[in-house]
Design an enzyme around this catalytic site. Sequence first.
Site, mmCIF file in Angstrom:
data_model
loop_
_atom_site.group_PDB
_atom_site.id
_atom_site.type_symbol
_atom_site.label_atom_id
_atom_site.label_comp_id
_atom_site.label_asym_id
_atom_site.label_seq_id
_atom_site.Cartn_x
_atom_site.Cartn_y
_atom_site.Cartn_z
ATOM 1 N N SER A 1 0.795 -1.238 0.000
ATOM 2 C CA SER A 1 0.000 0.000 0.000
ATOM 3 C C SER A 1 0.824 1.283 0.000
ATOM 4 O O SER A 1 0.266 2.362 -0.209
ATOM 5 C CB SER A 1 -0.924 0.022 1.214
ATOM 6 O OG SER A 1 -2.107 -0.647 0.901
ATOM 7 N N LYS B 1 0.534 3.521 -2.911
ATOM 8 C CA LYS B 1 -0.577 4.472 -3.067
ATOM 9 C C LYS B 1 -0.096 5.926 -2.989
ATOM 10 O O LYS B 1 -0.753 6.830 -3.499
ATOM 11 C CB LYS B 1 -1.648 4.184 -1.996
ATOM 12 C CG LYS B 1 -2.335 2.820 -2.218
ATOM 13 C CD LYS B 1 -3.192 2.355 -1.047
ATOM 14 C CE LYS B 1 -3.781 0.969 -1.349
ATOM 15 N NZ LYS B 1 -4.414 0.306 -0.204
ATOM 16 N N TYR C 1 -3.477 -1.718 -10.343
ATOM 17 C CA TYR C 1 -3.467 -1.733 -8.876
ATOM 18 C C TYR C 1 -2.660 -2.919 -8.332
ATOM 19 O O TYR C 1 -1.815 -2.765 -7.447
ATOM 20 C CB TYR C 1 -4.906 -1.747 -8.333
ATOM 21 C CG TYR C 1 -4.934 -1.859 -6.839
ATOM 22 C CD1 TYR C 1 -4.583 -0.769 -6.038
ATOM 23 C CD2 TYR C 1 -5.242 -3.065 -6.207
ATOM 24 C CE1 TYR C 1 -4.552 -0.882 -4.658
ATOM 25 C CE2 TYR C 1 -5.213 -3.179 -4.826
ATOM 26 C CZ TYR C 1 -4.872 -2.091 -4.063
ATOM 27 O OH TYR C 1 -4.825 -2.196 -2.688
ATOM 28 N N TYR D 1 -4.049 2.835 7.905
ATOM 29 C CA TYR D 1 -5.260 2.016 8.047
ATOM 30 C C TYR D 1 -6.135 2.611 9.163
ATOM 31 O O TYR D 1 -6.136 3.818 9.368
ATOM 32 C CB TYR D 1 -4.899 0.547 8.308
ATOM 33 C CG TYR D 1 -3.948 -0.016 7.283
ATOM 34 C CD1 TYR D 1 -4.270 0.010 5.927
ATOM 35 C CD2 TYR D 1 -2.726 -0.543 7.646
ATOM 36 C CE1 TYR D 1 -3.399 -0.509 4.977
ATOM 37 C CE2 TYR D 1 -1.844 -1.065 6.699
ATOM 38 C CZ TYR D 1 -2.191 -1.035 5.372
ATOM 39 O OH TYR D 1 -1.337 -1.530 4.437
ATOM 40 N N VAL E 1 1.234 -3.755 3.909
ATOM 41 C CA VAL E 1 1.218 -5.052 4.598
ATOM 42 C C VAL E 1 2.471 -5.895 4.329
ATOM 43 O O VAL E 1 2.624 -6.969 4.897
ATOM 44 C CB VAL E 1 -0.046 -5.891 4.280
ATOM 45 C CG1 VAL E 1 -1.293 -5.265 4.854
ATOM 46 C CG2 VAL E 1 -0.176 -6.130 2.792
HETATM 47 N N1 GLU Z 1 -2.350 -5.713 -1.966
HETATM 48 C C1 GLU Z 1 -3.114 -5.457 -0.791
HETATM 49 C C2 GLU Z 1 -4.572 -5.489 -1.095
HETATM 50 O O1 GLU Z 1 -4.984 -4.866 -2.023
HETATM 51 C C3 GLU Z 1 -2.722 -4.117 -0.238
HETATM 52 C C4 GLU Z 1 -2.534 -4.316 1.146
HETATM 53 C C5 GLU Z 1 -1.914 -3.173 1.854
HETATM 54 O O2 GLU Z 1 -0.692 -3.004 1.887
HETATM 55 O O3 GLU Z 1 -2.718 -2.467 2.463
HETATM 56 O O4 GLU Z 1 -5.335 -6.129 -0.396
#
Ligand code: GLU
Length: 308
Positions: free
Chosen positions: A68, A71, A193, A244, A262
């Site tokens: 993530s 992003k 993505y 998060y 993650v």
């Molecule tokens: N590839 C993970 C997902 O889309 C992203 C997780 C993350 O790092 O928040 O579920």
Amino acid sequence: MLKDKLNYPEILKQIEQDIQNDFGKGKLADYIPALANINPNQFAIHITTTLGEEYSVGNVDTLFSIQSISKVYTFTLALKQLNDDIWQRVGKEPSGNRFNSLVQLEYENGIPRNPFINAGAIVISDIIFDGLGKTKNKVLQFVRGLSPNQTISFDEEVADSEREFGHRNRAMANLMKSFGNLKNDTNDVLDVYFHQCSIQMTVKDLSRSLIYLANGGKSLSNQEIINYRQAKRINALMLTCGLYDAVGDFAYRVGLPAKSGVGGGIVAIIPNKLVISVWSPELNQAGNSYIGTKALELFTTYASNSIF
Ligand code: GLU
């Protein structure tokens, strides 16, 4: 004891000692095998300052999955492209829900709360989409140029797993499509993505690449990546939405804008000063690196330096 001495090598050494008993307290991400099978006993920190100094400790040359954290790069590209018009497609408030929640999306008409939850990042991938295959390479080129490191790449095994197990992300993309908030084909957007999540790099690449967020939008060679106002906005979103649904706890403990993934990476910004990236793959319950969070908390405590 170290509080009054801004001796980064000494601070980092102290942090490395302090976290040794914390291995085993978190849990590896297990939603895809590629992340569930890595050696959990790894730890690294790297600092890049706005003066171009660098400091590090631990497994600084080991590649990890940024997940993530990607992003931040795609949000930067979208903000460059649309500026304030971006807010017609995505919000800028913390969600208070899990990063992959579908519930809020339904009653908020397919407009994700912010660019750092999965739904928001998928809309961002749609915004920057300019062709099948082209967009993911555009993202990769952007990241490579920022680091600068032309060897940064996708981990195709991780990208394949993301696709194979990405049922919730697919559900979100379809829900947003039904509300008219996804313009391109959902599979094409998800391909971007899933690939951006699979980008692998070292903590060194990570802190170097995001120095523009500590430097008013400019690279170390004074090239404008984004303007000051956009850098301010990205930092604000990281502070309020970057961790998060544990963003409050992180702000309380660490006191810096940051983004986690993650894969166990976290990158944090001290505006006008430095970027610090940490990586340790075991996660706490919110999905943030257990040791990474603690290391950053120790860093802002020992350095007596946060944004507050
Ligand atoms: N590839 C993970 C997902 O889309 C992203 C997780 C993350 O790092 O928040 O579920």
